[in-house]
Design a protein around this motif. Structure first.
Motif, PDB file in Angstrom:
ATOM      1  N   ASN A  44      22.543  47.620  30.946  1.00 47.91           N
ATOM      2  CA  ASN A  44      22.493  47.928  29.610  1.00 47.91           C
ATOM      3  C   ASN A  44      23.224  49.011  29.025  1.00 47.91           C
ATOM      4  N   MET A  45      23.220  50.054  29.718  1.00 43.57           N
ATOM      5  CA  MET A  45      24.009  51.271  29.258  1.00 43.57           C
ATOM      6  C   MET A  45      25.569  51.083  29.011  1.00 43.57           C
ATOM      7  N   GLY A  46      26.001  50.238  30.271  1.00 44.66           N
ATOM      8  CA  GLY A  46      27.305  49.444  30.118  1.00 44.66           C
ATOM      9  C   GLY A  46      27.586  48.898  28.832  1.00 44.66           C
ATOM     10  N   LYS A  47      26.719  47.806  28.390  1.00 41.37           N
ATOM     11  CA  LYS A  47      26.798  47.160  27.320  1.00 41.37           C
ATOM     12  C   LYS A  47      26.993  48.195  25.951  1.00 41.37           C
ATOM     13  N   ILE A  48      26.320  49.039  25.911  1.00 45.32           N
ATOM     14  CA  ILE A  48      26.332  49.862  24.798  1.00 45.32           C
ATOM     15  C   ILE A  48      27.554  50.713  24.928  1.00 45.32           C
ATOM     16  N   LYS A  49      27.949  51.376  26.001  1.00 48.01           N
ATOM     17  CA  LYS A  49      29.349  52.029  26.406  1.00 48.01           C
ATOM     18  C   LYS A  49      30.508  51.351  25.815  1.00 48.01           C
ATOM     19  N   ALA A  50      30.465  49.999  26.427  1.00 51.65           N
ATOM     20  CA  ALA A  50      31.795  49.174  26.098  1.00 51.65           C
ATOM     21  C   ALA A  50      31.734  48.886  24.370  1.00 51.65           C
ATOM     22  N   GLN A  51      30.756  48.829  23.860  1.00 49.39           N
ATOM     23  CA  GLN A  51      30.970  48.647  22.543  1.00 49.39           C
ATOM     24  C   GLN A  51      31.023  49.643  21.322  1.00 49.39           C
ATOM     25  N   ILE A  53      31.251  53.565  22.722  1.00 48.86           N
ATOM     26  CA  ILE A  53      31.775  54.474  23.246  1.00 48.86           C
ATOM     27  C   ILE A  53      33.400  54.174  23.393  1.00 48.86           C
ATOM     28  N   ASP A  54      33.406  53.276  24.463  1.00 44.30           N
ATOM     29  CA  ASP A  54      34.946  52.931  24.649  1.00 44.30           C
ATOM     30  C   ASP A  54      35.567  51.732  23.474  1.00 44.30           C
ATOM     31  N   GLN A  55      34.661  51.239  22.822  1.00 40.58           N
ATOM     32  CA  GLN A  55      35.170  50.071  21.955  1.00 40.58           C
ATOM     33  C   GLN A  55      36.173  49.197  22.530  1.00 40.58           C
ATOM     34  N   SER A  56      35.839  48.857  23.974  1.00 39.67           N
ATOM     35  CA  SER A  56      36.667  47.812  24.527  1.00 39.67           C
ATOM     36  C   SER A  56      36.183  46.450  24.270  1.00 39.67           C
ATOM     37  N   VAL A  57      35.086  46.355  23.558  1.00 41.53           N
ATOM     38  CA  VAL A  57      34.315  45.051  23.212  1.00 41.53           C
ATOM     39  C   VAL A  57      33.973  45.264  21.845  1.00 41.53           C
ATOM     40  N   ALA A  67      20.122  46.040  23.955  1.00 31.76           N
ATOM     41  CA  ALA A  67      20.199  46.794  25.113  1.00 31.76           C
ATOM     42  C   ALA A  67      19.619  48.170  24.771  1.00 31.76           C
ATOM     43  N   ALA A  68      19.544  48.616  23.768  1.00 33.55           N
ATOM     44  CA  ALA A  68      18.702  50.069  23.654  1.00 33.55           C
ATOM     45  C   ALA A  68      17.258  49.991  23.655  1.00 33.55           C
ATOM     46  N   ASN A  69      16.720  48.755  23.157  1.00 31.69           N
ATOM     47  CA  ASN A  69      15.418  48.403  23.182  1.00 31.69           C
ATOM     48  C   ASN A  69      14.997  48.230  24.572  1.00 31.69           C
ATOM     49  N   THR A  70      15.792  47.572  25.464  1.00 34.50           N
ATOM     50  CA  THR A  70      15.648  47.322  26.888  1.00 34.50           C
ATOM     51  C   THR A  70      15.385  48.549  27.589  1.00 34.50           C
ATOM     52  N   ILE A 135      24.526  56.579  17.380  1.00 30.12           N
ATOM     53  CA  ILE A 135      24.300  55.821  18.663  1.00 30.12           C
ATOM     54  C   ILE A 135      24.859  56.608  19.690  1.00 30.12           C
ATOM     55  N   ARG A 136      26.255  57.182  19.404  1.00 23.53           N
ATOM     56  CA  ARG A 136      27.088  57.761  20.340  1.00 23.53           C
ATOM     57  C   ARG A 136      26.421  59.109  20.902  1.00 23.53           C
ATOM     58  N   VAL A 137      25.780  59.765  19.676  1.00 22.11           N
ATOM     59  CA  VAL A 137      24.980  61.177  19.834  1.00 22.11           C
ATOM     60  C   VAL A 137      23.723  60.800  21.013  1.00 22.11           C
ATOM     61  N   ALA A 138      22.937  59.879  20.514  1.00 19.89           N
ATOM     62  CA  ALA A 138      21.641  59.173  21.292  1.00 19.89           C
ATOM     63  C   ALA A 138      22.007  58.975  22.694  1.00 19.89           C
ATOM     64  N   PHE A 139      23.345  58.112  22.833  1.00 16.43           N
ATOM     65  CA  PHE A 139      23.701  57.520  24.415  1.00 16.43           C
ATOM     66  C   PHE A 139      23.929  58.623  25.095  1.00 16.43           C
ATOM     67  N   GLY A 140      24.650  59.690  24.568  1.00 19.29           N
ATOM     68  CA  GLY A 140      24.969  61.092  25.467  1.00 19.29           C
ATOM     69  C   GLY A 140      23.794  61.670  25.614  1.00 19.29           C
TER      70      GLY A 140
END
Length: 156
Positions: A44-51, A53-57, A67-70, A135-140
Motif C-alpha cells: 500500500n505504501m508502494g501504491k501511494i509512492k507511485a501515484q 511521490i514518483d508520479q509514475s502512475v 491505501a492510506a486507510n489500509t 499527502i507527500r508530507v504525511a507519507f514522509g
C-alpha cells in the motif's frame, strides 16, 4: 500530553495483547501473520509512492485514500500481539528479522507504535482531502516512523 497518553495507552494495550494473543496463536503463526501485515503495508505504501511521490502512475484519489486507510487500519490493528515469547528467532519454517533486543525495549516499541498510529492517521486524513502536498508530507512522516523501528529493531 496527548502523545504521552497515547504512548502509555499503547504500552498497556501492547502488554495485554501480547499475553492474550500469544495463548491463541502459535509463535510460528505470529511471525507469519506479522510478516503478512507488514508486506501488505509495504504494498500500500508502494501504491501511494507511485501515484503521489514518483508520479509514475496517474493519481487516483480513491486509490490513494484506500491505501492510506489500509495503512492506518493495520497500524491500529494490534499487531503488537504478534510479538509473543519465542518469536524473536526462527520458529519452524518461519524466519524473522526482528532483533532480540526489541523484546527488551517494549516501552520504546510502544512509543514507535503510537507514532505509527498517529502518522498513518494523518496520512489517511491527508489522502481524504486530496491535497497531494499534504499527502507527500504525511507519507514522509510514515516512512520515517517505519525507518525508526527498522533501524533499531530489524536485522539487515
Amino acid at each position: 500530553m496527548k502523545s504521552v497518553l497515547a504512548g502509555a495507552l499503547s504500552a498497556a494495550v501492547l502488554s495485554l495483547s501480547l499475553s492474550a494473543q500469544a495463548e491463541v496463536v502459535s509463535p510460528e503463526d505470529q511471525i507469519k501473520l506479522r510478516q503478512a501485515g507488514y508486506s501488505y503495508m509495504s504494498w500500500n505504501m508502494g501504491k501511494i509512492k507511485a501515484q503521489v511521490i514518483d508520479q509514475s502512475v496517474a493519481y487516483n484519489q480513491a486509490q490513494v485514500a484506500a491505501a492510506a486507510n489500509t495503512l492506518a487500519a493495520i497500524a491500529n490493528s494490534g499487531m503488537g500481539a504478534l510479538y509473543g515469547p519465542g518469536t524473536d528467532k526462527q520458529v519452524g519454517s518461519q524466519a524473522t528479522r526482528v532483533k532480540p533486543e526489541m523484546f527488551d525495549n517494549f516501552d520504546d516499541v510502544a512509543n514507535i507504535s503510537a507514532r505509527l498510529n498517529e502518522t498513518t492517521g494523518n496520512l489517511a486524513s491527508a489522502a481524504a482531502s486530496g491535497d497531494q502536498a499534504a499527502i507527500r508530507v504525511a507519507f514522509g512522516e510514515v516512512g520515517q516512523t517505519c525507518k525508526s523501528c527498522h533501524d533499531k529493531y530489524r536485522q539487515k
